[in-house]
Design a protein around this motif. Structure first.
Motif, PDB file in Angstrom:
ATOM      1  N   LYS A   1       7.579   7.583 -45.729  1.00 12.98           N
ATOM      2  CA  LYS A   1       7.386   7.052 -47.133  1.00 12.98           C
ATOM      3  C   LYS A   1       6.591   5.715 -47.221  1.00 12.98           C
ATOM      4  CE  LYS A   1      10.599  10.122 -49.321  1.00 12.98           C
ATOM      5  NZ  LYS A   1      11.554  10.111 -50.464  1.00 12.98           N
ATOM      6  N   PRO A   2       5.537   5.535 -46.497  1.00 13.27           N
ATOM      7  CA  PRO A   2       4.960   4.144 -46.569  1.00 13.27           C
ATOM      8  C   PRO A   2       4.748   3.501 -47.887  1.00 13.27           C
ATOM      9  CG  PRO A   2       3.709   5.709 -45.094  1.00 13.27           C
ATOM     10  CD  PRO A   2       4.686   6.686 -45.832  1.00 13.27           C
ATOM     11  N   THR A   3       5.019   2.278 -47.823  1.00  9.52           N
ATOM     12  CA  THR A   3       5.062   1.496 -49.228  1.00  9.52           C
ATOM     13  C   THR A   3       3.722   0.879 -49.422  1.00  9.52           C
ATOM     14  OG1 THR A   3       7.429   1.169 -48.764  1.00  9.52           O
ATOM     15  CG2 THR A   3       6.230  -0.085 -50.368  1.00  9.52           C
ATOM     16  N   ILE A   4       3.249   0.983 -50.702  1.00 11.09           N
ATOM     17  CA  ILE A   4       2.035   0.206 -51.412  1.00 11.09           C
ATOM     18  C   ILE A   4       2.909  -1.162 -51.678  1.00 11.09           C
ATOM     19  CG2 ILE A   4       0.131   0.008 -52.736  1.00 11.09           C
ATOM     20  CD1 ILE A   4       0.321   2.912 -53.223  1.00 11.09           C
ATOM     21  N   ILE A   5       2.752  -2.149 -50.766  1.00 10.14           N
ATOM     22  CA  ILE A   5       3.492  -3.422 -51.115  1.00 10.14           C
ATOM     23  C   ILE A   5       2.472  -4.040 -52.183  1.00 10.14           C
ATOM     24  CG2 ILE A   5       4.797  -3.455 -49.058  1.00 10.14           C
ATOM     25  CD1 ILE A   5       2.942  -5.675 -47.898  1.00 10.14           C
ATOM     26  N   SER A   6       1.346  -3.819 -52.058  1.00 13.65           N
ATOM     27  CA  SER A   6       0.440  -4.777 -53.028  1.00 13.65           C
ATOM     28  C   SER A   6      -0.888  -4.004 -53.210  1.00 13.65           C
ATOM     29  CB  SER A   6       0.022  -6.119 -52.595  1.00 13.65           C
ATOM     30  OG  SER A   6      -1.060  -6.082 -51.475  1.00 13.65           O
ATOM     31  N   SER A   7      -1.347  -4.121 -54.590  1.00 15.38           N
ATOM     32  CA  SER A   7      -2.660  -3.629 -54.955  1.00 15.38           C
ATOM     33  C   SER A   7      -3.492  -4.596 -55.542  1.00 15.38           C
ATOM     34  CB  SER A   7      -2.535  -2.169 -55.659  1.00 15.38           C
ATOM     35  OG  SER A   7      -1.965  -2.622 -56.749  1.00 15.38           O
ATOM     36  N   ALA A   8      -4.708  -4.392 -55.843  1.00 20.87           N
ATOM     37  CA  ALA A   8      -5.524  -5.127 -56.579  1.00 20.87           C
ATOM     38  C   ALA A   8      -6.883  -4.479 -57.017  1.00 20.87           C
ATOM     39  CB  ALA A   8      -6.239  -6.274 -55.780  1.00 20.87           C
ATOM     40  N   ALA A   9      -7.284  -4.711 -58.537  1.00 16.39           N
ATOM     41  CA  ALA A   9      -8.679  -4.012 -59.023  1.00 16.39           C
ATOM     42  C   ALA A   9      -9.287  -5.188 -59.466  1.00 16.39           C
ATOM     43  CB  ALA A   9      -8.010  -3.233 -59.995  1.00 16.39           C
ATOM     44  N   VAL A  10     -10.713  -5.125 -59.214  1.00 15.96           N
ATOM     45  CA  VAL A  10     -11.519  -6.062 -59.630  1.00 15.96           C
ATOM     46  C   VAL A  10     -12.850  -5.414 -60.223  1.00 15.96           C
ATOM     47  CG1 VAL A  10     -13.344  -7.876 -59.145  1.00 15.96           C
ATOM     48  CG2 VAL A  10     -11.225  -7.646 -57.611  1.00 15.96           C
ATOM     49  N   VAL A  11     -13.403  -5.926 -61.366  1.00 14.74           N
ATOM     50  CA  VAL A  11     -14.284  -5.010 -62.067  1.00 14.74           C
ATOM     51  C   VAL A  11     -15.104  -6.055 -62.804  1.00 14.74           C
ATOM     52  CG1 VAL A  11     -12.575  -2.849 -62.725  1.00 14.74           C
ATOM     53  CG2 VAL A  11     -12.732  -5.049 -64.259  1.00 14.74           C
ATOM     54  N   GLY A  12     -16.162  -5.081 -63.379  1.00  3.15           N
ATOM     55  CA  GLY A  12     -17.394  -5.720 -64.114  1.00  3.15           C
ATOM     56  C   GLY A  12     -17.198  -5.922 -65.606  1.00  3.15           C
TER      57      GLY A  12
ATOM     58  N   LYS B   1      -1.510 -11.014 -52.693  1.00  2.00           N
ATOM     59  CA  LYS B   1      -0.465 -10.528 -53.413  1.00  2.00           C
ATOM     60  C   LYS B   1       0.617 -10.048 -52.515  1.00  2.00           C
ATOM     61  CE  LYS B   1      -1.417  -8.146 -57.185  1.00  2.00           C
ATOM     62  NZ  LYS B   1      -2.098  -7.207 -58.060  1.00  2.00           N
ATOM     63  N   ALA B   2       0.169  -9.697 -51.292  1.00  2.00           N
ATOM     64  CA  ALA B   2       1.042  -8.905 -50.270  1.00  2.00           C
ATOM     65  C   ALA B   2       1.855 -10.328 -49.628  1.00  2.00           C
ATOM     66  CB  ALA B   2       0.517  -8.165 -49.439  1.00  2.00           C
ATOM     67  N   ASN B   3       1.350 -11.520 -49.770  1.00  2.00           N
ATOM     68  CA  ASN B   3       1.860 -12.692 -49.124  1.00  2.00           C
ATOM     69  C   ASN B   3       1.682 -12.495 -47.793  1.00  2.00           C
ATOM     70  OD1 ASN B   3       3.200 -14.098 -51.332  1.00  2.00           O
ATOM     71  ND2 ASN B   3       4.591 -12.472 -51.366  1.00  2.00           N
ATOM     72  N   LEU B   4       0.531 -12.110 -47.174  1.00  2.00           N
ATOM     73  CA  LEU B   4       0.129 -11.821 -45.908  1.00  2.00           C
ATOM     74  C   LEU B   4      -1.148 -12.626 -45.619  1.00  2.00           C
ATOM     75  CD1 LEU B   4       0.610  -8.008 -45.509  1.00  2.00           C
ATOM     76  CD2 LEU B   4       2.142  -9.959 -44.840  1.00  2.00           C
ATOM     77  N   LYS B   5      -1.602 -12.612 -44.525  1.00  2.00           N
ATOM     78  CA  LYS B   5      -2.886 -13.180 -44.074  1.00  2.00           C
ATOM     79  C   LYS B   5      -3.992 -12.104 -43.495  1.00  2.00           C
ATOM     80  CE  LYS B   5      -1.120 -17.942 -42.701  1.00  2.00           C
ATOM     81  NZ  LYS B   5      -1.004 -18.581 -41.803  1.00  2.00           N
ATOM     82  N   LYS B   6      -5.284 -12.333 -43.588  1.00  2.00           N
ATOM     83  CA  LYS B   6      -6.027 -11.010 -43.172  1.00  2.00           C
ATOM     84  C   LYS B   6      -5.825 -10.892 -41.606  1.00  2.00           C
ATOM     85  CE  LYS B   6     -10.077 -13.981 -42.233  1.00  2.00           C
ATOM     86  NZ  LYS B   6     -11.622 -14.192 -42.411  1.00  2.00           N
ATOM     87  N   GLU B   7      -5.196 -11.868 -40.968  1.00  2.00           N
ATOM     88  CA  GLU B   7      -4.797 -11.744 -39.536  1.00  2.00           C
ATOM     89  C   GLU B   7      -3.437 -10.562 -39.338  1.00  2.00           C
ATOM     90  OE1 GLU B   7      -7.534 -15.068 -40.043  1.00  2.00           O
ATOM     91  OE2 GLU B   7      -5.340 -14.661 -40.848  1.00  2.00           O
ATOM     92  N   ASP B   8      -3.010 -10.488 -40.451  1.00  2.00           N
ATOM     93  CA  ASP B   8      -1.767  -9.866 -40.264  1.00  2.00           C
ATOM     94  C   ASP B   8      -1.980  -8.076 -40.431  1.00  2.00           C
ATOM     95  OD1 ASP B   8       0.020 -11.902 -40.240  1.00  2.00           O
ATOM     96  OD2 ASP B   8       0.029 -12.097 -42.279  1.00  2.00           O
ATOM     97  N   ILE B   9      -3.395  -8.010 -41.009  1.00  2.00           N
ATOM     98  CA  ILE B   9      -3.500  -6.761 -41.248  1.00  2.00           C
ATOM     99  C   ILE B   9      -4.317  -5.827 -39.980  1.00  2.00           C
ATOM    100  CG2 ILE B   9      -5.038  -5.102 -42.517  1.00  2.00           C
ATOM    101  CD1 ILE B   9      -3.001  -6.777 -44.198  1.00  2.00           C
ATOM    102  N   ASN B  10      -3.694  -4.741 -39.579  1.00  2.00           N
ATOM    103  CA  ASN B  10      -4.069  -4.350 -38.213  1.00  2.00           C
ATOM    104  C   ASN B  10      -5.346  -3.318 -38.597  1.00  2.00           C
ATOM    105  OD1 ASN B  10      -0.672  -3.536 -38.249  1.00  2.00           O
ATOM    106  ND2 ASN B  10      -1.576  -4.604 -36.528  1.00  2.00           N
ATOM    107  N   PHE B  11      -5.500  -2.729 -39.444  1.00  2.00           N
ATOM    108  CA  PHE B  11      -6.748  -2.042 -39.780  1.00  2.00           C
ATOM    109  C   PHE B  11      -7.281  -1.994 -41.131  1.00  2.00           C
ATOM    110  CE2 PHE B  11      -4.264   0.029 -36.497  1.00  2.00           C
ATOM    111  CZ  PHE B  11      -5.209  -0.125 -35.295  1.00  2.00           C
ATOM    112  N   LEU B  12      -8.413  -1.756 -41.389  1.00  2.00           N
ATOM    113  CA  LEU B  12      -8.981  -1.580 -42.730  1.00  2.00           C
ATOM    114  C   LEU B  12      -9.616  -0.363 -42.753  1.00  2.00           C
ATOM    115  CD1 LEU B  12     -10.221  -2.668 -45.568  1.00  2.00           C
ATOM    116  CD2 LEU B  12     -12.210  -3.559 -44.109  1.00  2.00           C
ATOM    117  N   PHE B  13      -9.285   0.604 -43.834  1.00  2.00           N
ATOM    118  CA  PHE B  13     -10.293   1.541 -44.350  1.00  2.00           C
ATOM    119  C   PHE B  13     -10.984   1.273 -45.846  1.00  2.00           C
ATOM    120  CE2 PHE B  13      -6.573   3.840 -42.009  1.00  2.00           C
ATOM    121  CZ  PHE B  13      -7.559   4.772 -41.297  1.00  2.00           C
TER     122      PHE B  13
END
Length: 333
Positions: free
Chosen positions: A13-24, A68-80
């Motif tokens: 059960k992978p957790t969504i620890i943060s999410s963000a939405a940016v709109v016009g 918002k996840a209190n991470l740095k981009k270097e912490d992220i393994n993969f981007l989809f």
């Protein structure tokens, strides 16, 4: 773990620890404004083209989710990531900026849940510790590519939908606080012969129903297992058609459970024609509004069924019909 013919159960059960939405700005004046992280004042974001602006929307959403996840981009393994531009250039160029190992996905407007399903699969199989998934679209860029530039002021029919300008992103990991991704159903390509690029809601409805039916069959459940089932961007026309198909297929779908992100995002008085569409439609509504409702305790279990029309300017010019696909992901608190 494979369940049935085309579904996955995520045992960890992978957790969504943060999410963000940016709109016009148009979306910022809509019904869900309070659920978006950033509402921009214009469509340009300081760029000299709409396509570059879409890339900027995507970069902002990814960066905000990581923050918002209190991470740095270097912490992220993969981007989809996925979008509507030819060769998904918004995603690829944003990945260039982010510098995160990148896997581009194209499911048209179904890209948001395609990415979320694949991200959950990587986390569940211990192939990654942190995965970022995202999707974007831009009204002016999409209209220019698929129909006519908005500057032309072309009259649009009532079946047309308003491509959402924005981007949504989420960070997944194996443990943590937040909504859990519990299962996914990967859809088949369905083509009922519709070729009108101004009526994609009707084109996508059969794919949505087919995937929902497969999800119920594979997991041996029904609609009442969920508090809410939301399709991605069927809009008014596609939503009505989907309800008719449920009845035809003898699938019980309570009115108070079944909704559509394209019907939720705008106010009734906004000139959005048949409702919202675009990759950012399901992405911003899910990663903003729906997950916020789950965090508040208003929803405990939802199924998001993002829908995509898999056509291109080339296929339309060759008078091809519009093949469609839908991917479903279940999320629980």
């Amino acid at each position: 773990m494979l369940k049935g013919h085309q579904s996955w159960i995520f045992e960890s059960k992978p957790t969504i620890i943060s999410s963000a939405a940016v709109v016009g700005p148009f979306e910022g004046n809509g019904a869900l404004a309070n659920d978006f992280d950033i509402i921009t004042e214009d469509l340009w974001l300081g760029q000299d083209s709409y396509e570059k602006a879409e890339k900027a929307f995507l970069e902002h959403a990814c960066q905000r989710a990581i923050q918002k996840a209190n991470l740095k981009k270097e912490d992220i393994n993969f981007l989809f990531s996925g979008d509507l531009m030819n060769q998904i250039i918004s995603s690829s160029f944003a990945a260039r900026t982010l510098g995160i190992p990148y896997l581009g996905v194209f499911g048209a407007c179904s890209s948001s849940m395609e990415g979320l399903a694949l991200a959950a699969q990587l986390i569940d199989s211990n192939a990654a510790k942190y995965v970022l998934t995202s999707a974007s679209s831009h009204n002016a860029a999409a209209e220019k590519q698929f129909r006519y530039p908005t500057d032309y002021g072309v009259q649009r029919p009532p079946t047309a939908q308003w491509t959402v300008t924005g981007a949504g992103s989420a960070v997944l990991t194996q443990n943590g606080n937040g909504p859990k991704v519990t299962s996914a159903t990967i859809g088949k390509v369905i083509d009922m012969g519709i070729s009108d690029p101004y009526n994609v809601g009707a084109a996508m409805a059969p794919a949505a129903v087919d995937t929902i039916e497969a999800h119920f069959r594979d997991l041996n459940i029904n609609a009442t297992n969920y508090d809410l089932i939301a399709t991605g961007d069927l809009g008014k026309i596609g939503h009505e058609m989907a309800n008719a198909l449920f009845k035809k297929h003898n699938i019980s779908m309570p009115i108070d459970i079944f909704t559509d992100c394209g019907l939720l995002i705008y106010k009734k008085e906004q000139p959005s024609f048949a409702g919202g569409s675009g990759c950012a439609c399901s992405a911003t509504v899910t990663y903003g509004h729906l997950l916020n409702r789950m965090r508040k305790g208003e929803l405990k279990k939802i199924l998001v069924v993002a829908t995509g029309a898999l056509f291109s300017p080339i296929s339309f010019q060759q008078k091809e019909s519009i093949p469609c696909v839908a991917h479903a992901v279940s999320i629980e608190m």
